[in-house]
Design an enzyme around this catalytic site. Structure first.
Site, PDB file in Angstrom:
ATOM      1  N   GLY A 157       0.863  -1.193   0.000  1.00 61.93           N
ATOM      2  CA  GLY A 157       0.000   0.000   0.000  1.00 61.93           C
ATOM      3  C   GLY A 157       0.889   1.229   0.000  1.00 61.93           C
ATOM      4  N   ARG A 158       0.334   2.321   0.519  1.00 61.00           N
ATOM      5  CA  ARG A 158       1.089   3.582   0.467  1.00 61.00           C
ATOM      6  C   ARG A 158       2.353   3.513   1.310  1.00 61.00           C
ATOM      7  NH1 ARG A 158      -4.195   4.567   1.729  1.00 61.00           N
ATOM      8  NH2 ARG A 158      -5.485   5.553   0.134  1.00 61.00           N
ATOM      9  N   ILE A 159       2.264   2.872   2.500  1.00 63.89           N
ATOM     10  CA  ILE A 159       3.452   2.812   3.369  1.00 63.89           C
ATOM     11  C   ILE A 159       4.478   1.851   2.757  1.00 63.89           C
ATOM     12  CG2 ILE A 159       4.310   2.310   5.699  1.00 63.89           C
ATOM     13  CD1 ILE A 159       1.452   2.958   6.725  1.00 63.89           C
ATOM     14  N   ARG A 179      -2.235  -8.527  -1.742  1.00 63.73           N
ATOM     15  CA  ARG A 179      -3.424  -9.303  -2.116  1.00 63.73           C
ATOM     16  C   ARG A 179      -3.504  -9.435  -3.633  1.00 63.73           C
ATOM     17  NH1 ARG A 179      -8.107  -6.284   0.739  1.00 63.73           N
ATOM     18  NH2 ARG A 179      -6.536  -4.721   0.381  1.00 63.73           N
ATOM     19  N   THR A 237       6.118  -2.731  11.410  1.00 60.11           N
ATOM     20  CA  THR A 237       5.542  -1.445  11.836  1.00 60.11           C
ATOM     21  C   THR A 237       4.049  -1.442  11.519  1.00 60.11           C
ATOM     22  OG1 THR A 237       6.149  -0.498   9.697  1.00 60.11           O
ATOM     23  CG2 THR A 237       7.643  -0.040  11.526  1.00 60.11           C
ATOM     24  N   ARG A 239       0.885  -4.139  12.347  1.00 66.74           N
ATOM     25  CA  ARG A 239       0.181  -4.468  13.582  1.00 66.74           C
ATOM     26  C   ARG A 239       0.821  -5.726  14.141  1.00 66.74           C
ATOM     27  NH1 ARG A 239      -1.338  -0.058  13.700  1.00 66.74           N
ATOM     28  NH2 ARG A 239      -3.453   0.790  13.753  1.00 66.74           N
ATOM     29  N   GLU A 268       0.006  -5.639  22.619  1.00 70.44           N
ATOM     30  CA  GLU A 268       0.356  -4.270  22.956  1.00 70.44           C
ATOM     31  C   GLU A 268      -0.584  -3.670  24.005  1.00 70.44           C
ATOM     32  OE1 GLU A 268       1.359  -2.554  19.120  1.00 70.44           O
ATOM     33  OE2 GLU A 268       0.720  -0.645  19.922  1.00 70.44           O
ATOM     34  N   HIS A 286       5.681   1.629  19.448  1.00 71.63           N
ATOM     35  CA  HIS A 286       4.669   2.071  18.467  1.00 71.63           C
ATOM     36  C   HIS A 286       4.842   3.555  18.100  1.00 71.63           C
ATOM     37  CE1 HIS A 286       0.495   0.806  16.805  1.00 71.63           C
ATOM     38  NE2 HIS A 286       1.058   1.728  16.031  1.00 71.63           N
ATOM     39  N   GLY A 288       5.609   4.627  14.917  1.00 74.00           N
ATOM     40  CA  GLY A 288       5.570   4.793  13.456  1.00 74.00           C
ATOM     41  C   GLY A 288       5.170   6.182  12.992  1.00 74.00           C
TER      42      GLY A 288
HETATM   43  C1  DGY Z   1      -1.801   3.808  12.602  1.00 74.23           C
HETATM   44  O1  DGY Z   1      -2.100   4.933  12.204  1.00 74.23           O
HETATM   45  O2  DGY Z   1      -2.459   2.817  12.285  1.00 74.23           O
HETATM   46  C2  DGY Z   1      -0.603   3.696  13.471  1.00 74.23           C
HETATM   47  O3  DGY Z   1      -0.369   2.442  13.919  1.00 74.23           O
HETATM   48  C3  DGY Z   1      -0.667   4.690  14.622  1.00 74.23           C
HETATM   49  O4  DGY Z   1      -0.396   5.904  14.089  1.00 74.23           O
END
Ligand code: DGY
Length: 324
Positions: A157-159, A179, A237, A239, A268, A286, A288
């Site tokens: 995706g974008r990240i 996917r 980074t 989940r 978490e 966490h 990110g």
């Molecule tokens: C998100 O945005 O899903 C990150 O885990 C928290 O910023």
């Protein structure tokens, strides 16, 4: 119109609500609101919108208590595994998240973990902190090169795309699993689609960027670690529950993989104790999206969605467009 905010948010968000003439009540804590307090706060049926965070479970019980006047749940996160979207849709409640604005910051964190694990930065830092460093040696804390190594991105995706750009800048090869294959991304970034097993066995670094869903829970477990190289490094980074944390500990202890860089955890904020004591594991709490600019952009997007929905308009980041 009134908003319930489930915990402290950047001040900018409060200012934007005030400028828009929207009232709010804020749960006065930096940490996650206990479920009982959340339910008690929503019982008044006073709120037209809720700003939630990734640890707030938004389900049928909570929505029933919140009342029929609720129009939108704006999640202050891009991930939304904490929200039962179907239950929101059934009640005509819009759900928004904060895509795009945190992609660069999150990829920066993933790459920070990649470099820190590859170059054993924390082990070196501790050596100095513990007054145990006696000077340079030809064999001390030898790490892994990045150049010409393969980064496998799971979730393009974008990240994931931002992560790919960073890796390409370090002269790495990038493969990905998603996917669906993304031919345009392949053409633009010169990355190659592989099935999951191929990606795991070919990659020197594996970075997770997929959302958490029933399909991705424990996507990486015993069998997947067995496919990975003994020298591989895994970065998460996304989940925590995308990785089976017990199996990760076993894989690290048995030397099935070489290192892990983790910003997210299965339970978490509870962390599997053993992870804290394995030297080639770099842990971050966490972080990110944790830059001032990114968090401001996230709250701006959340408030914009609320303003739009309360004025009967939709926005691009509404996840359940069918409610309009
Ligand atoms: C998100 O945005 O899903 C990150 O885990 C928290 O910023």
């Amino acid at each position: 119109m009134k908003v319930f905010i489930s915990r402290q948010i950047p001040n900018l968000g409060l200012k934007l609500l005030e400028n828009a003439g929207i009232e709010y009540d804020l749960y006065p804590s930096d940490y996650a609101i206990p479920r009982t307090d959340f339910i008690a706060s929503l019982k008044s049926n006073n709120y037209h919108a809720i700003i939630s965070t990734l640890s707030d479970k938004i389900d049928a019980e909570l929505l029933d208590i919140a009342g029929k006047q609720v129009k939108i749940v704006a999640n202050f996160a891009v991930g939304y595994a904490n929200i039962d979207i179907d239950e929101c849709s059934k009640r005509g409640i819009a759900v928004s998240n904060t895509p795009d604005v945190l992609s660069a910051a999150t990829a920066d964190m993933a790459f920070t973990l990649l470099l820190a694990t590859a170059r054993r930065l924390i082990e070196g830092h501790e050596l100095i902190q513990n007054d145990a460093w006696q000077g340079w040696t030809p064999t001390q804390l030898l790490g892994q090169d990045l150049k010409q190594k393969t980064l496998g991105i799971i979730g393009m995706g974008r990240i994931g795309e931002e992560m790919a750009k960073r890796a390409l800048g370090f002269n790495m090869k990038v493969v990905y699993h998603n996917r669906k294959p993304k031919p345009q991304t392949e053409a633009e970034l010169k990355v190659k689609y592989l099935n999951l097993n191929e990606l795991l066995s070919e990659s020197d670094f594996v970075s997770l960027h997929c959302p958490l869903s029933p399909a991705t829970k424990h996507l990486i477990g015993k069998k997947e670690f067995e496919l990975m190289k003994n020298t591989a490094i895994i970065i998460n980074t996304a989940r925590g529950a995308v990785i089976n944390e017990q199996e990760l500990v076993a894989a690290l202890k048995q030397g099935q993989i070489w290192a892990a860089g983790l910003d997210v955890f299965e339970f978490e904020p509870k962390i599997t104790e053993e992870l804290k004591h394995i030297p080639n594991v770099v842990l971050a709490p966490h972080l990110g999206s944790a830059t001032q600019g990114t968090r401001d952009a996230m709250i701006e997007l959340a408030v914009e969605s609320i303003i739009a929905v309360l004025s009967n308009k939709t926005t691009a980041n509404i996840l359940n467009k069918e409610v309009f």
